[in-house]
Write a protein that holds these residues in place. Sequence first.
Motif, short mmCIF file in Angstrom:
data_model
loop_
_atom_site.label_atom_id
_atom_site.label_comp_id
_atom_site.label_asym_id
_atom_site.label_seq_id
_atom_site.Cartn_x
_atom_site.Cartn_y
_atom_site.Cartn_z
N UNK A 77 -31.72 20.85 44.00
CA UNK A 77 -32.36 21.31 43.17
C UNK A 77 -32.92 22.18 41.92
N UNK A 78 -33.13 21.44 40.52
CA UNK A 78 -33.24 22.17 39.62
C UNK A 78 -34.68 23.34 39.65
N UNK A 79 -35.11 24.11 39.65
CA UNK A 79 -36.02 24.74 39.61
C UNK A 79 -36.83 24.10 38.18
N UNK A 84 -44.56 26.55 41.21
CA UNK A 84 -43.94 25.06 41.33
C UNK A 84 -43.17 25.28 42.22
N UNK A 85 -41.98 25.44 42.49
CA UNK A 85 -40.95 25.31 43.72
C UNK A 85 -41.53 25.53 44.97
N UNK A 86 -42.52 26.30 44.90
CA UNK A 86 -43.36 27.15 46.06
C UNK A 86 -43.89 25.99 46.83
N UNK A 121 -47.36 21.32 35.57
CA UNK A 121 -47.42 22.78 35.89
C UNK A 121 -49.21 22.21 36.04
N UNK A 122 -49.68 23.48 37.18
CA UNK A 122 -51.31 23.56 37.56
C UNK A 122 -52.33 23.39 36.57
N UNK A 123 -53.18 22.92 36.74
CA UNK A 123 -54.02 23.14 36.23
C UNK A 123 -55.45 23.89 36.35
N UNK A 124 -56.34 24.21 36.55
CA UNK A 124 -57.08 24.59 37.28
C UNK A 124 -58.12 23.94 37.43
#
Length: 153
Positions: A77-79, A84-86, A121-124
């Motif tokens: 899997x590409x990172x 996000x990987x975690x 990407x995660x957003x608050x």
Amino acid sequence: MSTPGGGGDLAARQAELVAALVAGGPLPPGFAPAPVDAARRALLRKRAGDVARHWPLLAAGLGDAWPATFAGWADGRPTNGSLRDGWDLARELHRRGELPPLGAEELAVREAASRYDGATPPRPRRLPALARAGGAVAVRLAGRVRLLRPARR
């Protein structure tokens, strides 16, 4: 003197090598398998360390199984970056019923604090939120996240 298009060949070979090292691509012609495999494994170990820095409770919860668990999930899997990987790994372990209690607590807190759709990407979060994972419950109110119920141990 270089020939026209020669740089493209080099760029293509480099892209093939990177794909073999980090994304499960086939070994490009002209490369010895053993050194490429050793480099691939070293990159997986480095990546596991980076993810463990962003997800310390997940890594601690898995203990000695962390390196093998992460490598088994990440190999091929590409990172998407360590955070996000975690997150993706924690969600996968939760889906399979294999998320350790510490990882469940960390995942619940992250899910309450941020929106993450698995693609961007995660957003608050701005609004109150409730998140559950593996028996852990976390809530976000007034800009703060609190673990209300720890995961069953």
